[in-house]
Design a protein around this motif. Structure first.
Motif, PDB file in Angstrom:
ATOM      1  N   LEU A  45      46.176  37.242 -75.188  1.00 10.81           N
ATOM      2  CA  LEU A  45      47.084  36.325 -74.494  1.00 10.81           C
ATOM      3  C   LEU A  45      47.940  35.561 -75.492  1.00 10.81           C
ATOM      4  CD1 LEU A  45      48.151  34.876 -72.004  1.00 10.81           C
ATOM      5  CD2 LEU A  45      46.138  33.375 -72.122  1.00 10.81           C
ATOM      6  N   HIS A  46      47.324  35.030 -76.532  1.00 11.93           N
ATOM      7  CA  HIS A  46      48.084  34.289 -77.550  1.00 11.93           C
ATOM      8  C   HIS A  46      49.033  35.220 -78.316  1.00 11.93           C
ATOM      9  CE1 HIS A  46      46.471  30.152 -77.421  1.00 11.93           C
ATOM     10  NE2 HIS A  46      45.485  30.761 -76.781  1.00 11.93           N
ATOM     11  N   ASP A  47      48.616  36.453 -78.548  1.00  9.08           N
ATOM     12  CA  ASP A  47      49.502  37.425 -79.207  1.00  9.08           C
ATOM     13  C   ASP A  47      50.723  37.714 -78.337  1.00  9.08           C
ATOM     14  OD1 ASP A  47      47.734  37.546 -81.321  1.00  9.08           O
ATOM     15  OD2 ASP A  47      46.987  39.574 -80.842  1.00  9.08           O
ATOM     16  N   LEU A  48      50.521  37.802 -77.024  1.00  9.44           N
ATOM     17  CA  LEU A  48      51.648  38.034 -76.117  1.00  9.44           C
ATOM     18  C   LEU A  48      52.624  36.864 -76.163  1.00  9.44           C
ATOM     19  CD1 LEU A  48      52.950  39.832 -73.939  1.00  9.44           C
ATOM     20  CD2 LEU A  48      51.582  38.580 -72.251  1.00  9.44           C
ATOM     21  N   VAL A  49      52.104  35.652 -76.145  1.00  8.86           N
ATOM     22  CA  VAL A  49      52.956  34.459 -76.238  1.00  8.86           C
ATOM     23  C   VAL A  49      53.750  34.478 -77.541  1.00  8.86           C
ATOM     24  CG1 VAL A  49      52.921  31.937 -76.466  1.00  8.86           C
ATOM     25  CG2 VAL A  49      51.516  33.056 -74.709  1.00  8.86           C
ATOM     26  N   ALA A  50      53.130  34.931 -78.618  1.00  9.81           N
ATOM     27  CA  ALA A  50      53.767  34.937 -79.944  1.00  9.81           C
ATOM     28  C   ALA A  50      54.871  35.996 -80.076  1.00  9.81           C
ATOM     29  CB  ALA A  50      52.715  35.157 -81.026  1.00  9.81           C
ATOM     30  N   THR A  51      55.004  36.912 -79.109  1.00  9.41           N
ATOM     31  CA  THR A  51      56.032  37.954 -79.209  1.00  9.41           C
ATOM     32  C   THR A  51      57.444  37.408 -79.069  1.00  9.41           C
ATOM     33  OG1 THR A  51      56.035  38.465 -76.839  1.00  9.41           O
ATOM     34  CG2 THR A  51      54.508  39.732 -78.266  1.00  9.41           C
ATOM     35  N   GLY A  52      57.584  36.228 -78.487  1.00  7.51           N
ATOM     36  CA  GLY A  52      58.916  35.691 -78.252  1.00  7.51           C
ATOM     37  C   GLY A  52      59.429  35.973 -76.849  1.00  7.51           C
ATOM     38  N   LEU A  53      58.665  36.736 -76.071  1.00  3.85           N
ATOM     39  CA  LEU A  53      59.027  36.931 -74.666  1.00  3.85           C
ATOM     40  C   LEU A  53      58.959  35.584 -73.945  1.00  3.85           C
ATOM     41  CD1 LEU A  53      56.974  40.161 -73.859  1.00  3.85           C
ATOM     42  CD2 LEU A  53      59.465  39.971 -73.979  1.00  3.85           C
ATOM     43  N   PRO A  54      59.620  35.437 -72.799  1.00  4.88           N
ATOM     44  CA  PRO A  54      59.524  34.172 -72.058  1.00  4.88           C
ATOM     45  C   PRO A  54      58.176  34.043 -71.352  1.00  4.88           C
ATOM     46  CG  PRO A  54      61.025  35.674 -70.939  1.00  4.88           C
ATOM     47  CD  PRO A  54      60.616  36.341 -72.217  1.00  4.88           C
TER      48      PRO A  54
END
Length: 155
Positions: A45-54
Motif C-alpha cells: 500500500l505504501h509503495d503504491l502511494v509512493a508511485t506518484g499516482l493520485p
C-alpha cells in the motif's frame, strides 16, 4: 503483454473493492487477497502511494483516503450507480472517470458548484455524457497541471 506485478494487483484490488462496496480496503484485506502477510500488504500500500499516482492515505495512518477516481473520505461529489448511492468521487475531473470502472452502468454525479452553491449533475454511461445540468457547466483548476502531483489532495 506484460505480467502484472504485485503493485499492479494491489492497485487493481483497491479499485475492485471500491467498485463492489463503496469504500477502500484495509491493508490486511489487501494482504489476504494477494496471499501475503499483513505487513507485506501494508508495504505494498505504501509503495503504491509512493508511485506518484493520485493515491494517498489519511494523515498519520495506514488507511486509504483516496485512490483515483474514488475517495474514501466524503467529498461534495456524490455518486450513484444505476440509481444506487454509495460512492464519492475524488474530484470533479475524476468523477467523469468513474464511467470506466462501471462499464455498461449509469453513473450519476451530483455536487454543489464550488463558486455559487447551485446543484450540478452529470450522468454518464460507457464514456458518453448523457446529461449535464446545467448544460454550460465547466471544470477549472487554478493550478498548473505540472504542479498537480506535488499535492494531490490540494489539487
Amino acid at each position: 503483454m506484460s505480467v502484472p506485478t504485485q503493485l499492479d494487483r494491489t492497485h487493481h484490488f483497491i479499485l475492485e473493492t471500491f467498485v463492489s462496496r463503496g469504500h477502500a480496503p484495509h491493508y490486511a484485506e489487501i494482504a489476504a487477497a494477494l496471499g501475503v502477510a499483513p505487513e507485506e500488504g501494508r508495504r505494498l500500500l505504501h509503495d503504491l502511494v509512493a508511485t506518484g499516482l493520485p493515491v494517498w492515505l489519511q494523515a498519520g495512518t495506514d488507511l486509504i483516503a483516496s485512490c483515483a477516481p474514488f475517495n474514501e473520505v466524503p467529498t461534495p461529489y456524490r455518486v450513484r450507480v444505476d440509481g444506487r448511492p454509495g460512492w464519492f468521487a475524488q474530484c470533479g475531473f475524476e468523477a467523469l472517470a468513474l464511467t470506466w470502472v462501471f462499464p455498461a452502468r449509469t453513473v450519476q454525479v451530483d455536487a454543489p458548484c464550488p463558486h455559487c452553491g447551485e446543484p450540478l449533475r452529470v450522468v454518464l454511461r460507457d464514456g458518453v455524457l448523457e446529461r449535464c445540468e446545467p448544460e454550460e457547466m465547466v471544470c477549472y483548476v487554478d493550478l498548473p497541471f505540472r504542479s498537480w502531483a506535488r499535492s494531490w489532495p490540494d489539487t
